[in-house]
Design an enzyme around this catalytic site. Sequence first.
Site, PDB file in Angstrom:
ATOM      1  N   LYS A  35       0.811  -1.218   0.000  1.00 19.04           N
ATOM      2  CA  LYS A  35       0.000   0.000   0.000  1.00 19.04           C
ATOM      3  C   LYS A  35       0.847   1.272   0.000  1.00 19.04           C
ATOM      4  O   LYS A  35       0.501   2.247  -0.663  1.00 19.04           O
ATOM      5  CB  LYS A  35      -0.958   0.003   1.180  1.00 19.04           C
ATOM      6  CG  LYS A  35      -0.277   0.126   2.538  1.00 19.04           C
ATOM      7  CD  LYS A  35      -1.293   0.215   3.651  1.00 19.04           C
ATOM      8  CE  LYS A  35      -0.611   0.390   4.999  1.00 19.04           C
ATOM      9  NZ  LYS A  35       0.157   1.650   5.109  1.00 19.04           N
ATOM     10  N   THR A  36       1.977   1.248   0.749  1.00 18.47           N
ATOM     11  CA  THR A  36       2.821   2.446   0.788  1.00 18.47           C
ATOM     12  C   THR A  36       3.415   2.727  -0.585  1.00 18.47           C
ATOM     13  O   THR A  36       3.504   3.889  -1.017  1.00 18.47           O
ATOM     14  CB  THR A  36       3.942   2.270   1.832  1.00 18.47           C
ATOM     15  OG1 THR A  36       3.372   1.949   3.093  1.00 18.47           O
ATOM     16  CG2 THR A  36       4.768   3.534   1.956  1.00 18.47           C
ATOM     17  N   ASP A 220      -3.502   7.740   4.138  1.00 12.35           N
ATOM     18  CA  ASP A 220      -3.002   6.404   4.472  1.00 12.35           C
ATOM     19  C   ASP A 220      -3.710   5.887   5.726  1.00 12.35           C
ATOM     20  O   ASP A 220      -4.197   6.673   6.541  1.00 12.35           O
ATOM     21  CB  ASP A 220      -1.489   6.492   4.720  1.00 12.35           C
ATOM     22  CG  ASP A 220      -0.835   5.124   4.830  1.00 12.35           C
ATOM     23  OD1 ASP A 220      -1.456   4.130   4.403  1.00 12.35           O
ATOM     24  OD2 ASP A 220       0.305   5.061   5.325  1.00 12.35           O
ATOM     25  N   GLU A 221      -3.766   4.562   5.883  1.00 15.77           N
ATOM     26  CA  GLU A 221      -4.363   3.918   7.064  1.00 15.77           C
ATOM     27  C   GLU A 221      -5.752   4.487   7.346  1.00 15.77           C
ATOM     28  O   GLU A 221      -6.104   4.819   8.486  1.00 15.77           O
ATOM     29  CB  GLU A 221      -3.461   4.094   8.297  1.00 15.77           C
ATOM     30  CG  GLU A 221      -2.046   3.563   8.145  1.00 15.77           C
ATOM     31  CD  GLU A 221      -1.977   2.035   8.160  1.00 15.77           C
ATOM     32  OE1 GLU A 221      -3.038   1.377   8.168  1.00 15.77           O
ATOM     33  OE2 GLU A 221      -0.847   1.505   8.153  1.00 15.77           O
ATOM     34  N   GLN A 251      -8.083  -4.719   9.024  1.00 18.01           N
ATOM     35  CA  GLN A 251      -6.999  -4.396   9.950  1.00 18.01           C
ATOM     36  C   GLN A 251      -7.347  -3.210  10.847  1.00 18.01           C
ATOM     37  O   GLN A 251      -6.457  -2.549  11.382  1.00 18.01           O
ATOM     38  CB  GLN A 251      -5.704  -4.103   9.179  1.00 18.01           C
ATOM     39  CG  GLN A 251      -5.140  -5.309   8.440  1.00 18.01           C
ATOM     40  CD  GLN A 251      -3.743  -5.047   7.902  1.00 18.01           C
ATOM     41  OE1 GLN A 251      -2.752  -5.090   8.625  1.00 18.01           O
ATOM     42  NE2 GLN A 251      -3.665  -4.777   6.610  1.00 18.01           N
ATOM     43  N   ARG A 608       1.565 -11.110  10.203  1.00 23.81           N
ATOM     44  CA  ARG A 608       2.911 -10.586  10.471  1.00 23.81           C
ATOM     45  C   ARG A 608       3.970 -11.614  10.079  1.00 23.81           C
ATOM     46  O   ARG A 608       5.144 -11.276   9.924  1.00 23.81           O
ATOM     47  CB  ARG A 608       3.103 -10.267  11.954  1.00 23.81           C
ATOM     48  CG  ARG A 608       2.184  -9.209  12.578  1.00 23.81           C
ATOM     49  CD  ARG A 608       2.103  -7.963  11.789  1.00 23.81           C
ATOM     50  NE  ARG A 608       0.950  -7.995  10.909  1.00 23.81           N
ATOM     51  CZ  ARG A 608       0.755  -7.156   9.900  1.00 23.81           C
ATOM     52  NH1 ARG A 608       1.647  -6.232   9.630  1.00 23.81           N
ATOM     53  NH2 ARG A 608      -0.318  -7.251   9.134  1.00 23.81           N
TER      54      ARG A 608
END
Length: 728
Positions: A35-36, A220-221, A251, A608
């Site tokens: 995503k970044t 973002d987020e 998330q 993770r």
Amino acid sequence: MDVSHLLDELNEAQRKAVTTESPHTLVLAGAGSGKTRVLIHRLAWLIQVDHVSPLSILAVTFTNKAAGEMRERAQNLLNVSARSMWIGTFHGIAHRILRMHWEDAGLPENFQILDSDDQHRILRRLIKEEGLDEAQWPARQAQWYINARKDEGQRPDAIEDMGHPMTAQWVRIYQLYQSYCDRAGLVDFAELLLRAHELWLNNPGLLDHYRKRLTHLLVDEFQDTNSIQYAWIRLLAGDSGSVLVVGDDDQSIYGWRGAQVENVRHFSRDFADVMTIKLEQNYRSTGNILEAANALISNNEDRMGKKLWTAGQEGSPITLYSAFNEQDESRFVIEQVEQWLAKGRRAEEVAIVYRTTAQSRLFEEYLLRASIAYRVYGGQRFFERAEIKDALAYLRLVQNPNDDAAIERVINTPARGIGQKTLSTLRLHARQSSLPLWQAAQECIRQNLLPARALGAVHGFMQLITEMRERIGDWTLGNQMQGVIESSQLVTHYEKEPREKMESRVENLRELVNAAESFVLPTEDEEAGMTDLQSFLSHAALEAGETQGEAWDDCVQLMTLHSAKGLEFPLVFIVGMEDGLFPHQRSVTEAGGRLEEERRLCYVGMTRAREQLCLCHAEVRRMFGSENHCRPSRFLAEIPTGLIQEIRPRIQVQRPWASPKAPEYRKSNSNIKQDWPFQLGQSVSHKKFGNGTVISFEGSGEHARVQVNFHRAGAKWLVLAYANLTAC
């Protein structure tokens, strides 16, 4: 212009997000889906292809670290400085705007920002000046209330108390606090966003200026935004701005601090002509891990819906360890870490992840025994935590009232009206008389050297310690620890703090009781004539004194599931997977989607892991000094059987929580005989190793082996025929 460098490394869905011509775009970006990269390449595309001015792009995220990374990657991709770009956190951007327009915002030019501690101190003073009892109106709770209202965009005059006196009093405290801050030119963190939002609402010309200036918004987020942050974006965008948000409803794990997963679902309702793009290709985890995570999260309702996949390897099955108790769980995990290191892998590649901070204690203990460096990520070691030091200070005073450091730590914890002036008087008298503080306080009381109120408070504290010593002196160490916590009212003291912080502190105190209950006097301390209490206090002090690894050291990472978000490791252990612990008990009993948020938290934890994922639960867990039989987490039953490999024979164990349609675990080691001389969990004694608990069996006949977790020697595998074990 050749812009192939902006697209060549992207997959199809990522390219679609980067090159979108839709006025508004919702990018549902799964864990590990890049995503970044999409955000940075979108920013570069706007500048290099759509010829948007860099000064017309606003890119916001949640942490300074993430903003710094975004700025650095943008500079590298564009080969230009990003210092003048509007890239930062919500609070950072709001602060920047308020500094430029302080007069329109109703602020002095040199307004100061309050940190959390400053805000708390001001509220304590205001509550005291108002004549309120802080036991009933704790400053921490007032702080939480005010910040939550500001996050929802509410000023005191907009809150209806509905005739409820408690609500009316909280609103009154909010009014007093806000008036004080306005007079003193102070702005807290929540005020930054609310004040910037009001600045635009109250100044249409200024809002129009920023709408024309910042025409492209990148967020973002997005799943972590609260009410005021979303309102801020909607107001700035207006009817002309273009908005691209990147988030993942699967998330969203910060509902307890105001984040609203509903913002993701409402985006398409609140903005016109929204294009939704799903990033589902994962570049982090193996196929088995992703399949398990997909199966788990599919049990949540009202999802936007996506399914992670990878072009990489299927990988190893997810391993499941069913420990007899929490000590067996810790022993197993550390043994696995040792095997990992023996293969030449690094300690920093391993993460031990848990639901509550209290769970770190045993893992810290076993890592220290194994001489494996570790770091508690984003937190303190167990014996360094404030609530643990407070409880131990009371225990130290029970042992030795002349412990000046312990007196100074808890003489006014919980608050009992003994301030710094009184403490300074006691210190001065102790110094002049060459006495410990305790004896100096006795003299001050006898000679009436303190004001009446302070004298009564000091006398009450000393009487409390004396009564503790008389009452619990002959109790077992575990009961002494529990008695100290109850008598000191530390739990009541910490219950005044915001809920999440309070629960963590109370759970840590419970774990401290477990630590005392299970403590075994080492042979060397016994030979030195030390009591259980003396030895335990020395043990706690030595463990607290050990310096944990720094961020750059090669050390195992210990962290909560919330802290793990945004990180990744080749090997991940998720421990304590039991109903009531994970999912947490409050999520099972409360409405409002708390259980679904716990499931999202489990999904975050699982994703993770890059190469290997190990899930652990204990059949028996000691809580507040008593043993409890635990149900395996219901989340375990939501993972398909074929993806799980059990790695310990389980005899007469409970099955996981499961609905009628939930898959059962794979059966294993069915050839183990049930008529052995010992049972799982039975206490046994060995001539050399002493007493211990049977935690596992394997083999049969002359090759039969038994695993015993000895109190002093740790876990040992013994050949049953030669072990000469006796039942205790």
